[in-house]
Scaffold this active site. Structure first.
Site, mmCIF file in Angstrom:
data_model
loop_
_atom_site.group_PDB
_atom_site.id
_atom_site.type_symbol
_atom_site.label_atom_id
_atom_site.label_comp_id
_atom_site.label_asym_id
_atom_site.label_seq_id
_atom_site.Cartn_x
_atom_site.Cartn_y
_atom_site.Cartn_z
ATOM 1 N N GLY A 1 29.905 49.339 58.858
ATOM 2 C CA GLY A 1 30.674 48.589 58.689
ATOM 3 C C GLY A 1 29.457 47.325 57.419
ATOM 4 N N PHE A 2 30.308 46.375 57.285
ATOM 5 C CA PHE A 2 29.565 45.130 56.832
ATOM 6 C C PHE A 2 28.372 44.949 57.614
ATOM 7 C CE2 PHE A 2 29.172 40.192 56.856
ATOM 8 C CZ PHE A 2 28.613 40.091 55.475
ATOM 9 N N ILE A 3 27.764 44.752 58.209
ATOM 10 C CA ILE A 3 26.839 44.664 58.636
ATOM 11 C C ILE A 3 25.888 45.657 58.810
ATOM 12 C CG2 ILE A 3 24.953 43.276 60.521
ATOM 13 C CD1 ILE A 3 28.167 41.596 61.734
ATOM 14 N N TYR B 1 39.932 38.913 72.170
ATOM 15 C CA TYR B 1 38.330 39.161 71.550
ATOM 16 C C TYR B 1 37.147 39.001 71.995
ATOM 17 C CZ TYR B 1 35.158 39.707 67.356
ATOM 18 O OH TYR B 1 33.026 40.306 67.722
ATOM 19 N N LYS C 1 33.557 40.736 74.671
ATOM 20 C CA LYS C 1 32.769 40.565 74.111
ATOM 21 C C LYS C 1 31.997 39.374 75.516
ATOM 22 C CE LYS C 1 31.923 41.511 70.008
ATOM 23 N NZ LYS C 1 31.547 43.369 69.430
#
Length: 344
Positions: free
Chosen positions: A11-13, A175, A179
């Site tokens: 992914g992005f990170i 969401y 978390k």
């Protein structure tokens, strides 16, 4: 050289973190399921960029492409495993084959609005998936991890900047609730089984290779195509945008921190510490792109918080973290990446 397992490493990170660890001479095991949340080809490009693979990739169909990618990038330093974090057998097989020093758990279904539409799926992936990671770590004696949390856990806190000691018992999206649940599970496994833990609350990460569904990427694409951009509310909501380079620096520091200590459980904010409004973000995009945005004005969405604003004093003290890239500079880098073909 250490071996790290990164979930969501395509992914992005995750792709930026993989690259950074490889540059430091470490070995990376990337576990990623290549979700259909967005075009899987973006993640393939991320992996190629992270590994420095220059091979031209002619896309065919997903399953064949992922098999080819796994073979193409596999080396002494990098291994791609296409697997779901809910698949305990796959996780056990990987951990049995590797001597993993620490886990960086980034994999999750993202999105405040999407979580309200598919709450059961978000719970299965984000909470059950995290529990499968923790159980696999316990089974295989992996005692160190860094886990991605989110600024969304603060909800509509009235006290800004947001400090890690503030109560986060009123999440306003599914969401955010998932978390928060991951943070609680992390503490439980730290308490019961001695797993050293750093939970990183990321604040609105942006930069090169940002997911195409996120605001900055979406806005740039639509503005370049002279199409309207979705503009929720009155434009006064604020976000603490954090450049990807600063997030990676903070994550590496957190990894070093947890590896160098025992008996650790910490929750740490990683933010840019300079919130800006949605309206100002659009103005800067107009300035950098030389285009006028056409606004598709929409009501504020359920679950969206009014502002995010990171107190980074704890990150500064424990990690030596200090964000170096301003929002404006990071925006320029993103636009250069976007216009340059989106491959680097």
């Amino acid at each position: 050289m250490a071996t790290y397992l990164i979930t969501g490493g395509a992914g992005f990170i995750g792709s930026h973190l993989s690259y950074a660890l490889l540059q430091q001479g470490h070995r990376v095991i990337n576990v990623d399921v290549f979700t259909d949340l967005y075009d899987y080809r973006a993640k393939i490009r991320n992996v190629l960029a992270a590994t420095g693979c220059k091979s031209v990739f002619d896309f065919r169909y997903k399953e064949a492409d992922l098999r080819r990618l796994s073979e193409l990038v596999r080396s002494a330093d990098y291994r791609l495993e296409v697997a779901d974090i809910r698949d305990r057998e796959a996780l056990a097989r990987i951990c049995a084959q590797e001597r993993i020093e620490a886990v960086v758990h980034l994999a999750a279904l993202p999105g405040v609005r999407a979580s309200g539409l598919q709450p059961l799926l978000f719970q299965e992936v984000n909470v059950d998936g995290t529990l499968q990671i923790l159980e696999t770590m316990r089974d295989h004696g992996i005692g160190k991890w860094v886990c991605a949390s989110s600024s969304s856990v603060y909800g509509n806190s009235s006290k800004a900047p947001f400090n890690e000691s503030a109560p986060v018992d009123a999440p306003i999206s599914v969401y955010a609730a998932t978390k928060k649940s991951c943070e609680l599970l992390g503490y439980t496994y730290h308490h019961l089984y001695g797993i050293d833990t750093v939970m990183l609350r990321f604040f609105t990460v942006f930069g090169e290779r940002q997911r195409p569904d996120l605001a900055i990427h979406k806005f740039v694409r639509l503005m370049e195509q002279d199409e309207p951009i979705p503009f929720f509310g009155d434009g006064e909501t604020m976000r603490d945008y954090t450049y990807i380079g600063d997030i990676i620096d903070g994550t590496l520091r957190a990894l070093n921190y947890v590896e160098g200590r025992s008996g650790v459980y910490e929750i740490i904010n990683l933010g840019g510490s300079a919130p800006i409004t949605l309206r100002r973000m659009v103005e800067l995009l107009e300035e950098k792109l030389g285009r006028k945005a056409v606004l598709d004005r929409l009501p504020k969405q359920p679950g969206d918080v009014e502002r995010t604003d990171a107190d980074i004093a704890k990150a500064e003290k424990l990690l030596g973290y200090a964000p170096k890239t301003s929002f404006e500079s990071g925006l320029e880098r993103f636009i250069a990446w976007y216009k340059g073909g989106q491959v680097q």
